[in-house]
Design a protein around this motif. Structure first.
Motif, PDB file in Angstrom:
ATOM      1  N   ASP A 268     -14.612   4.975 -23.499  1.00 28.53           N
ATOM      2  CA  ASP A 268     -13.942   3.949 -24.303  1.00 28.53           C
ATOM      3  C   ASP A 268     -12.434   4.145 -24.311  1.00 28.53           C
ATOM      4  O   ASP A 268     -11.675   3.183 -24.219  1.00 28.53           O
ATOM      5  N   VAL A 269     -11.983   5.376 -24.427  1.00 28.55           N
ATOM      6  CA  VAL A 269     -10.545   5.671 -24.417  1.00 28.55           C
ATOM      7  C   VAL A 269      -9.910   5.195 -23.117  1.00 28.55           C
ATOM      8  O   VAL A 269      -8.834   4.593 -23.125  1.00 28.55           O
ATOM      9  N   LEU A 270     -10.562   5.423 -22.003  1.00 30.20           N
ATOM     10  CA  LEU A 270      -9.994   5.054 -20.705  1.00 30.20           C
ATOM     11  C   LEU A 270      -9.955   3.545 -20.487  1.00 30.20           C
ATOM     12  O   LEU A 270      -9.248   3.068 -19.597  1.00 30.20           O
ATOM     13  N   ARG A 271     -10.675   2.788 -21.311  1.00 24.90           N
ATOM     14  CA  ARG A 271     -10.632   1.321 -21.242  1.00 24.90           C
ATOM     15  C   ARG A 271      -9.720   0.725 -22.312  1.00 24.90           C
ATOM     16  O   ARG A 271      -9.534  -0.485 -22.367  1.00 24.90           O
ATOM     17  N   ASP A 272      -9.158   1.564 -23.152  1.00 22.76           N
ATOM     18  CA  ASP A 272      -8.334   1.101 -24.258  1.00 22.76           C
ATOM     19  C   ASP A 272      -6.875   0.983 -23.816  1.00 22.76           C
ATOM     20  O   ASP A 272      -6.290   1.951 -23.322  1.00 22.76           O
ATOM     21  N   ASP A 273      -6.288  -0.190 -24.020  1.00 24.57           N
ATOM     22  CA  ASP A 273      -4.910  -0.426 -23.569  1.00 24.57           C
ATOM     23  C   ASP A 273      -3.892   0.511 -24.205  1.00 24.57           C
ATOM     24  O   ASP A 273      -2.920   0.897 -23.562  1.00 24.57           O
ATOM     25  N   LEU A 274      -4.107   0.876 -25.453  1.00 25.09           N
ATOM     26  CA  LEU A 274      -3.144   1.721 -26.155  1.00 25.09           C
ATOM     27  C   LEU A 274      -3.258   3.195 -25.764  1.00 25.09           C
ATOM     28  O   LEU A 274      -2.258   3.879 -25.567  1.00 25.09           O
ATOM     29  N   LEU A 275      -4.491   3.691 -25.631  1.00 23.40           N
ATOM     30  CA  LEU A 275      -4.699   5.121 -25.381  1.00 23.40           C
ATOM     31  C   LEU A 275      -4.822   5.502 -23.912  1.00 23.40           C
ATOM     32  O   LEU A 275      -4.489   6.629 -23.539  1.00 23.40           O
ATOM     33  N   ALA A 276      -5.302   4.603 -23.102  1.00 23.46           N
ATOM     34  CA  ALA A 276      -5.549   4.933 -21.692  1.00 23.46           C
ATOM     35  C   ALA A 276      -4.343   5.539 -20.979  1.00 23.46           C
ATOM     36  O   ALA A 276      -4.509   6.494 -20.208  1.00 23.46           O
ATOM     37  N   PRO A 277      -3.119   5.051 -21.207  1.00 22.08           N
ATOM     38  CA  PRO A 277      -1.977   5.650 -20.504  1.00 22.08           C
ATOM     39  C   PRO A 277      -1.816   7.156 -20.736  1.00 22.08           C
ATOM     40  O   PRO A 277      -1.319   7.864 -19.860  1.00 22.08           O
ATOM     41  N   PHE A 278      -2.240   7.658 -21.886  1.00 26.83           N
ATOM     42  CA  PHE A 278      -2.130   9.090 -22.167  1.00 26.83           C
ATOM     43  C   PHE A 278      -3.193   9.904 -21.437  1.00 26.83           C
ATOM     44  O   PHE A 278      -3.040  11.105 -21.260  1.00 26.83           O
TER      45      PHE A 278
END
Length: 113
Positions: free
Chosen positions: A20-30
């Protein structure tokens, strides 16, 4: 649904959460540049230490995040996604302990940044 009972359960939680994190626009960049072959086993060990009293995790979670430029919005989203993964997979005493520990980690790291 069952409670978190084994390391396999924790691996499922970690995999679900990071998917889910890797698909999240806000968190994925980290997280996109992370080597998950190295990171996931550490997270499984951490949650096994926290929830199953397994020895072996010795890293300071706070120090690992201090170099990241994270805002309250990032922390809130992280906690929301973590809790959503818990809600999707587990119910019970350890699931509630995971929810409480995640909230504490969230608050602790935020307060030190």
């Amino acid at each position: 649904m069952n409670d978190i009972e084994t390391k396999k359960d924790i691996a499922l939680l970690v995999d679900t959460f990071y998917n889910d994190v890797l698909r999240d626009d806000l968190l994925a960049p980290f997280f996109k540049s992370m080597d998950f072959d190295l990171h996931k086993p550490k997270m499984i060990q951490f949650w096994s230490f926290v929830l199953l009293d397994e020895a072996g995790y010795t890293t300071d979670v706070t120090k690992k995040h201090m170099h990241m430029k994270l805002s309250k919005e990032h922390f809130d989203r992280w906690l929301k996604l973590f809790n959503a993964s818990l809600d999707q997979l587990f119910i019970g005493e350890r699931a509630e302990a995971a929810r409480q520990r995640a909230a504490l980690i969230n608050w602790t790291i935020q307060s030190k940044m």
